[in-house]
Design a protein around this motif. Structure first.
Motif, PDB file in Angstrom:
ATOM      1  N   GLY A 149      46.258  42.239  30.449  1.00 40.93           N
ATOM      2  CA  GLY A 149      46.640  41.643  31.728  1.00 40.93           C
ATOM      3  C   GLY A 149      46.609  42.648  32.859  1.00 40.93           C
ATOM      4  O   GLY A 149      46.139  42.343  33.970  1.00 40.93           O
ATOM      5  N   GLU A 150      47.104  43.852  32.597  1.00 39.31           N
ATOM      6  CA  GLU A 150      47.085  44.896  33.629  1.00 39.31           C
ATOM      7  C   GLU A 150      45.651  45.245  34.023  1.00 39.31           C
ATOM      8  O   GLU A 150      45.347  45.426  35.202  1.00 39.31           O
ATOM      9  CB  GLU A 150      47.800  46.144  33.129  1.00 39.31           C
ATOM     10  N   PHE A 151      44.779  45.362  33.021  1.00 39.53           N
ATOM     11  CA  PHE A 151      43.382  45.675  33.322  1.00 39.53           C
ATOM     12  C   PHE A 151      42.755  44.579  34.167  1.00 39.53           C
ATOM     13  O   PHE A 151      42.075  44.862  35.154  1.00 39.53           O
ATOM     14  CB  PHE A 151      42.565  45.862  32.038  1.00 39.53           C
ATOM     15  N   LEU A 152      42.958  43.327  33.788  1.00 41.57           N
ATOM     16  CA  LEU A 152      42.345  42.225  34.527  1.00 41.57           C
ATOM     17  C   LEU A 152      42.822  42.179  35.977  1.00 41.57           C
ATOM     18  O   LEU A 152      42.023  41.956  36.896  1.00 41.57           O
ATOM     19  CB  LEU A 152      42.618  40.899  33.825  1.00 41.57           C
ATOM     20  N   ILE A 153      44.102  42.393  36.191  1.00 39.09           N
ATOM     21  CA  ILE A 153      44.619  42.402  37.561  1.00 39.09           C
ATOM     22  C   ILE A 153      44.072  43.607  38.325  1.00 39.09           C
ATOM     23  O   ILE A 153      43.632  43.478  39.477  1.00 39.09           O
ATOM     24  CB  ILE A 153      46.157  42.380  37.578  1.00 39.09           C
ATOM     25  N   GLY A 154      44.069  44.770  37.711  1.00 39.09           N
ATOM     26  CA  GLY A 154      43.529  45.966  38.369  1.00 39.09           C
ATOM     27  C   GLY A 154      42.055  45.813  38.705  1.00 39.09           C
ATOM     28  O   GLY A 154      41.616  46.163  39.805  1.00 39.09           O
ATOM     29  N   TYR A 155      41.297  45.265  37.770  1.00 35.72           N
ATOM     30  CA  TYR A 155      39.870  45.057  38.013  1.00 35.72           C
ATOM     31  C   TYR A 155      39.662  44.069  39.158  1.00 35.72           C
ATOM     32  O   TYR A 155      38.836  44.295  40.047  1.00 35.72           O
ATOM     33  CB  TYR A 155      39.174  44.550  36.747  1.00 35.72           C
ATOM     34  N   ALA A 156      40.417  42.974  39.147  1.00 37.78           N
ATOM     35  CA  ALA A 156      40.275  41.964  40.200  1.00 37.78           C
ATOM     36  C   ALA A 156      40.619  42.543  41.570  1.00 37.78           C
ATOM     37  O   ALA A 156      39.915  42.292  42.556  1.00 37.78           O
ATOM     38  CB  ALA A 156      41.147  40.750  39.887  1.00 37.78           C
ATOM     39  N   LEU A 157      41.689  43.318  41.643  1.00 36.38           N
ATOM     40  CA  LEU A 157      42.075  43.927  42.923  1.00 36.38           C
ATOM     41  C   LEU A 157      41.043  44.944  43.390  1.00 36.38           C
ATOM     42  O   LEU A 157      40.694  44.991  44.579  1.00 36.38           O
ATOM     43  CB  LEU A 157      43.463  44.562  42.813  1.00 36.38           C
ATOM     44  N   ALA A 187      45.207  36.505  34.383  1.00 37.06           N
ATOM     45  CA  ALA A 187      45.882  37.730  33.938  1.00 37.06           C
ATOM     46  C   ALA A 187      47.396  37.584  34.034  1.00 37.06           C
ATOM     47  O   ALA A 187      48.128  38.101  33.188  1.00 37.06           O
ATOM     48  CB  ALA A 187      45.412  38.919  34.767  1.00 37.06           C
ATOM     49  N   SER A 188      47.871  36.873  35.048  1.00 38.44           N
ATOM     50  CA  SER A 188      49.316  36.623  35.157  1.00 38.44           C
ATOM     51  C   SER A 188      49.805  35.815  33.971  1.00 38.44           C
ATOM     52  O   SER A 188      50.892  36.065  33.446  1.00 38.44           O
ATOM     53  CB  SER A 188      49.628  35.892  36.462  1.00 38.44           C
TER      54      SER A 188
END
Length: 181
Positions: A75-83, A116-117
């Motif tokens: 989840g952290e990776f997906l949010i970081g990648y999206a941002l 991711a959330s």
């Protein structure tokens, strides 16, 4: 590393160039025009590739996040990648029509953050409908895989414009994964 190498390949091939810029490191992309432009592929290689790789490696090796809360690092990776993608999209020339005023990359990143959330929420609970999320073949794991596959298919169909090929490939993959019966 795959994300970084992919963006470096875009840079070498002169694809997905940046917006016109007046910064000292701006580059001319002959495939676009003779205007100096942001090397957005390099920004993306650094942020989406190298930075995210360093972050995930640090979290994996320096913390017990994977053992203590399975799914959290994903989840952290997906949010970081999206941002990171949304940030880099500001420097990139849109390669397709805008969706609600956003580039396709930024628009799809919103859905990635939502997904991711959900992953982070499930990871914080530690179970889905009473089943531990680390248990192999948990009842909902197949549904989560199908939901992620459906989201990926939507993106591919919109991007490729050839939905029939994507659908056939997805069906063949699901048959291989889950069996024909």
């Amino acid at each position: 590393p795959g994300l970084a190498f992919g963006r470096l390949g875009n840079f070498i091939n002169g694809e997905l160039w940046g917006r016109p810029a007046e910064v000292p490191w701006a580059m001319v992309c002959p495939q676009a025009d003779n205007l100096p432009r942001h090397p957005s592929q390099l920004y993306e290689a650094a942020l989406e590739g190298a930075f995210m790789l360093a972050y995930v490696q640090h979290r994996f090796w320096r913390n017990k996040v994977v053992q203590e809360t399975p799914g959290q690092l994903t989840g952290e990776f997906l949010i970081g990648y999206a941002l990171a993608r949304m940030l880099c999209e500001h420097f990139r020339e849109p390669d397709a029509e805008l969706i609600l005023g956003l580039s396709r990359g930024s628009f799809y990143s919103i859905f990635m953050i939502v997904a991711a959330s959900g992953v982070l929420n499930v990871a914080s609970i530690g179970s889905v409908f009473g089943q531990p999320i680390y248990k192999p073949r948990a009842p909902l794991s197949g549904l989560l895989c199908l939901a992620m596959l459906a989201g990926g298919l939507m993106v591919l169909m919109l991007d490729l414009g050839r939905p029939e090929r994507v659908i056939v490939a997805a069906i063949l993959q699901m048959e291989k994964q889950f069996g024909k019966g």
